[in-house]
Design an enzyme around this catalytic site. Structure first.
Site, PDB file in Angstrom:
ATOM      1  N   GLY A  56     -24.407 -33.028  36.285  1.00 39.05           N
ATOM      2  CA  GLY A  56     -24.043 -34.141  35.658  1.00 39.05           C
ATOM      3  C   GLY A  56     -24.315 -33.605  34.039  1.00 39.05           C
ATOM      4  N   SER A  57     -24.786 -34.621  33.357  1.00 39.42           N
ATOM      5  CA  SER A  57     -24.791 -34.711  31.899  1.00 39.42           C
ATOM      6  C   SER A  57     -25.901 -33.522  31.510  1.00 39.42           C
ATOM      7  CB  SER A  57     -25.211 -35.956  31.273  1.00 39.42           C
ATOM      8  OG  SER A  57     -24.324 -36.766  31.688  1.00 39.42           O
ATOM      9  N   THR A  58     -26.823 -33.085  32.427  1.00 43.99           N
ATOM     10  CA  THR A  58     -27.544 -32.083  31.691  1.00 43.99           C
ATOM     11  C   THR A  58     -26.854 -30.706  31.405  1.00 43.99           C
ATOM     12  OG1 THR A  58     -27.890 -31.439  34.164  1.00 43.99           O
ATOM     13  CG2 THR A  58     -29.706 -32.847  33.203  1.00 43.99           C
ATOM     14  N   PHE A  59     -25.631 -30.563  31.896  1.00 45.73           N
ATOM     15  CA  PHE A  59     -24.997 -29.256  31.707  1.00 45.73           C
ATOM     16  C   PHE A  59     -24.209 -29.610  30.437  1.00 45.73           C
ATOM     17  CE2 PHE A  59     -20.892 -27.087  32.610  1.00 45.73           C
ATOM     18  CZ  PHE A  59     -21.290 -25.880  33.171  1.00 45.73           C
TER      19      PHE A  59
END
Lengths: 363, 627
Positions: free
Chosen positions: B319-322
């Site tokens: 998800g957004s951690t990427f």
């Protein structure tokens, strides 16, 4: 009664050989029993038995053997009474009535029966001239079978069977025809299967069948036999050393101080010790046979052979058994196994042997 | 005449007897010669087998300490009960008696015996590995009665683990299996070896060397004396990089939530693993003395899969951690500069398809650090589209994603950051540029393991050095602690630290400005981080499956490090079905509090009781359920 000159005719060589075997026995009994508190005093008891046995020997040596044979019918009757007493009132140990308790000793009349039968048969055949006929043999057989049956009833089949060689040996020496001997032998072979079927108890059958194939019951009845073989075989030439035997000391060998005393000797003293012991026994037997040959009268020869027959039978059978080469049977090794009655009776018997040889020149 | 005749016959017959007896004795002597001289060796060996036994003396495995010297895994004394068939007289009887004495089923004992049937009969067959005192007493009494000469009771050192704490890290031990026997040197049947975790990976270090005792026994199996004794050599003591306090804080925090998941906390300077958790866990103590079949079956059939080590074996969408990886790729490849702004109207069109930002009204004009702070999808769609998937792959790999971390634990799985080459090789298909858009926000085929996320966090924290997480700090080989140098960082690509500043600034803002990581804000600690939400299933699909299904809830991520300058801690918290990344932040907060309290020598915070989780499951408004 005891003439001084007789003293010079005592067979010292035989006596020393006997004492050597007794000493060997005490040493082995000590080795086999000292490790456990409950049995550690057994060798002392054995020493007492030897002392008493030597006392009995003095008696059987001092009195002219002809006096014993003359009174043999009384001795014989006394023995029968003792055996009857045992059967009805004796002490029960390990499922058999074999003992008469006298103080702390237990007297085993069956051991003395061997000497008694030898005496009575010596007298019987000694009085008979010429070749014994069927009637003589039947009578002598009857005299043997009476105590034999009583002992077998105790039950103590092993000791009972030792009376058979006494009869056969004396009868043989008395001139029993060889064909009769052959006939008796054949009869035994015919009787064996019948005995197997009807007379033997199950445990006796097991002993014999496991002897023929010990591995069929390696942990049960065959166990003792296999362990006996291991005990003897592991001794090697030199042996493991006094009290260093593992089989006897760690109780893999049952009744080591008694039936298997010779296995203990073989384990701890090796083949060397075995040869010494075998040599001593052979010397004793041949020396006694010599006495029979030298005896002044037939009575003396018969008496010597009668005493010797059960002794020899027991020695040979026990040694064979202690190497695991014969079915395990409660037969002790005379002079070496732990046991007071056997020791006393054996020494008393040899007193008679010495007696005959010593008096070969007297009238 | 008759008299002389008699004498002659008597002499002959006596001579016959003489010869017979002499022959008989010669035969006896020959028999003894055969037994005692010819066959001596055979009987000597049989006699030795009779009275000598070799009993193994089990070596304890090495004690495991944490980085502060606290004992984590030790050994306790227990008793094993085994059958030595060599001394068995009647196996059926032994089995029957033993089942009676131990209260075990006869068929069970027989099964164990059958399994070891082919082994040499002198080798003890372990029936019970951790006998109760009652069992030991019962067997010993029977042995004294000489009823069970073939059963031995031996003291066995058994592993003691701190409950379920760090279960997947420690792993467990068990009897060596056939496969291990055939390729492990020096292993023999019946040995206890590590079967998972560090027990397995560092088995050679931890396993001791069994000793042996040769004893004399009598005919009923009682020991008489010891002939010789070879002392067992204890396994080497091992110090782990783990900090028991941090480890406990992770597990305490998870316990205050209804979530399972994983967490890996590293020292970003060298890759020391400070804490490592996967939940639900199992109790390795259940394996220590031979696991019973019921427990084993339960562990294997449990739908939550407690034996699965989520931290290294679970692969999830990041998800957004990427987004930091995409940002770094943009900077390094010159596609953007920290000042480059992108206008976010709430959606954007790529290749004829409309991609939404999670915020319906849009973020307006955002630069890189604001885009990270606000987790603006449109910004990263745009950057990712300009980069292309292969450049994203290159820089994500440089940060530790999509590759194995190399942690010293068994069976690590590899995540995936797609590339054109990957698609060509694996799917035999061309990469479509439109697919890159999803990848840019950590969706599509992107998948990562929690441990690789921890490496990612540490690399961002230390300014670009991709550390290799490792667990062994020191080993005592007998002369005190000998430090194990940390494995060198992976020198994949040089990352310039200054270019990373904008990204680190964005992560700081996530926590300390208006971002989703506000719960991790600690005054003067400059915590930096990024939340993420991994969709389990498309929102349409979830609606179809029913709104309330817990198993379909999104996963929550939080990658973090602190402090922003010279960070001392970095890591990841993965809350399985945690709904929001914010819930993972709440768990991380307790870990950070503990870390800083310990650093400053202050009392450690007590286990949290109420983390004020956000359990609102707002999937109904599709794209607007963000992180």
């Amino acid at each position: 009664m005891f003439e001084r000159r007789l003293y010079y005719h005592i067979d010292w060589a035989l006596l020393i050989a006997l004492l050597a075997l007794c000493a060997l026995g005490v040493a082995m009994v000590f080795s086999a029993t000292a490790g456990s508190a409950s049995t550690s005093r057994m060798y002392v008891t054995q020493l007492y038995a030897i002392a008493i046995g030597l006392g009995a020997m003095v008696v059987t040596l001092t009195i002219d053997y002809r006096a014993f044979t003359d009174k043999s019918h009384l001795i014989y009757l006394g023995l029968l009474a003792a055996l009857l007493y045992v059967i009805f009132l004796g002490d029960v140990q390990m499922g058999a009535r074999r003992w008469i308790p006298i103080g702390s000793f237990n007297l085993q009349p069956s051991e003395f029966a061997k000497v008694g039968v030898a005496l009575v048969l010596a007298k019987f055949f000694g009085e008979n001239r010429g070749t014994p006929n069927w009637g003589d043999l039947a009578l002598a057989g009857g005299l043997t079978c009476l105590p034999l049956a009583l002992i077998a009833k105790e039950p103590d089949l092993g000791t009972a069977v030792t009376l058979v060689p006494v009869f056969l040996a004396v009868a043989y020496l008395a001139g029993m025809q060889m064909r009769i001997l052959g006939f008796l032998f054949a009869a035994c072979i015919v009787a064996a299967p019948l005995a197997w079927q009807f007379a033997l108890k199950d445990y006796q059958k097991t002993r014999i069948s496991t002897f023929l194939d010990p591995s069929q019951d390696a942990k049960g009845a065959g166990y003792q036999q296999i362990q006996a073989r291991i005990t003897v075989g592991s001794g090697g030439i030199q042996g493991k050393g006094f009290r260093q035997g593992t089989q006897g000391q760690l109780r893999f060998l049952p009744v080591a101080h008694n039936d298997f005393i010779f296995s203990v000797l073989a384990e701890e003293q090796g083949f060397a010790g075995v040869i010494v012991a075998l040599g001593l026994y052979l010397f004793v037997i041949l020396r006694a046979l010599e006495s029979a040959r030298l005896a002044k009268d037939r009575l003396g020869s018969y008496l010597v052979l009668g005493v010797l027959a059960s002794f020899t039978f027991q020695v040979v059978y026990n040694i064979t058994m202690s190497a695991g080469l014969a079915p395990v049977k409660g037969l002790t090794l005379p002079l070496m196994s732990y046991g007071g009655s056997s020791m006393i009776a054996t020494l008393a018997g040899f007193g008679l042997v010495l007696n005959v040889r010593m008096r070969r020149f007297t009238n | 005449m008759a008299m002389i005749e008699d004498r002659r016959r008597l002499g002959i017959r006596l001579a016959v007897l003489q010869y017979m007896i002499t022959v008989l004795f010669a035969a006896l002597a020959a028999s003894f010669w055969l037994l005692q001289v010819v066959q001596h060796d055979k009987f000597k060996e049989m006699a030795e087998n009779n009275h000598q036994r070799t009993l193994p003396l089990r070596a304890p495995r090495g004690v495991v300490f944490d980085r502060d010297g606290k004992v984590l895994v030790e050994n306790r004394h227990s008793f094993g009960i085994s059958i030595v068939r060599e001394h068995t007289r009647d196996l059926d009887r032994t089995v029957r008696l033993l089942s009676e004495v131990l209260g075990m089923e006869e068929s069970r004992i027989r099964e164990i015996v059958d399994r070891h049937r082919r082994e040499p009969s002198y080798r003890p067959i372990p029936i019970v590995q951790d006998a109760t005192l009652a069992q030991v007493a019962a067997v010993t009494a029977r042995r004294l009665d000489s009823e069970l000469p073939d059963v031995v009771v031996e003291p066995v050192p058994t592993r003691r683990y701190p409950g379920t704490m760090a279960a997947h890290l420690f792993g467990y031990v068990g009897e060596v299996n056939d496969a291990q026997l055939s390729d492990g040197e020096g292993l023999k049947s019946g040995d206890v070896v590590g079967q998972a975790g560090i027990e397995k990976v560092h088995n050679a270090v931890l396993m001791g060397e069994d000793g042996a005792r040769r004893v004399v026994v009598n005919s009923v199996g009682r020991e008489i004396r010891t002939l010789e004794q070879e002392e067992p050599i204890e396994g080497k003591r091992v110090q782990l990089t783990i900090d028991a306090d941090i480890q406990r804080s992770v597990e305490d925090a998870f316990k205050a939530t209804p979530f399972n998941g994983a967490a890996v906390i590293l020292d970003p300077r060298d890759g020391d693993v400070l804490a490592f958790a996967s939940l639900p866990a199992y109790d390795p103590n259940a394996f220590a003395a031979g696991i019973d079949r019921t427990t084993w079956n339960q562990l294997n059939t449990d739908v939550l899969r407690p034996l699965n080590d989520r931290a290294i074996q679970g692969t999830y969408s990041p998800g957004s951690t990427f987004k930091m990886a995409v940002g770094l790729a943009g900077l390094e490849e010159g596609v953007i500069s920290p000042e480059t702004t992108v206008y976010c109207p709430g959606h954007a069109n790529f290749y004829g398809r409309n991609f939404k930002c999670w915020k319906r009204g849009g973020h307006g004009a955002v630069n890189l650090s604001r885009a990270i702070e606000q987790s603006c999808n449109v910004y990263f769609y745009t950057v990712g589209n300009q980069l292309g998937v292969d450049k994203i792959n290159k820089w994500a790999t440089a940060l530790g994603l999509g590759v194995k971390s190399g942690i010293d634990l068994p069976n690590e799985r590899q995540g995936l950051v797609p590339s054109t080459e990957w698609k060509r090789e694996r799917l035999k298909e061309k990469w479509y540029a439109g697919e890159t858009i999803s990848v840019s926000i950590g969706q599509g085929q992107v998948s990562v393991t929690p441990v690789s996320m921890a490496v990612y966090a540490a690399t961002l924290a230390n300014g670009g050095k991709r550390v290799t997480p490792h667990l062994l700090k020191a080993v005592d080989e007998g002369q005190g602690w000998k430090p194990i140098p940390p494995p060198p960082p992976e020198p994949v690509i040089d990352i310039s630290a200054d270019k990373m500043e904008a990204i680190r600034d964005g992560m700081w803002r996530v926590v300390n400005a208006g971002g989703t990581g506000g719960r991790a804000r600690i005054a003067n600690r400059d915590v930096a981080g990024k939340t993420g939400t991994a969709q389990r299933i498309s929102n349409q699909g979830r609606l179809a499956a029913g709104r309330t299904s817990v198993n379909l809830r999104d996963h929550g991520w939080f990658v973090f490090f602190a402090p922003r300058e010279n960070p001392t801690i970095a890591g990841v918290v993965f809350a399985e079905h945690g709904i929001h990344g914010g819930n993972a932040v709440r768990i991380a907060r307790h870990v950070l509090d503990t870390h800083f309290a310990k650093q400053d020598g202050l009392p450690l915070p007590p286990p949290p009781t109420d983390l004020q989780l956000d359990m609102s499951d707002a999937f109904a408004s599709p794209v607007e359920s963000p992180h």
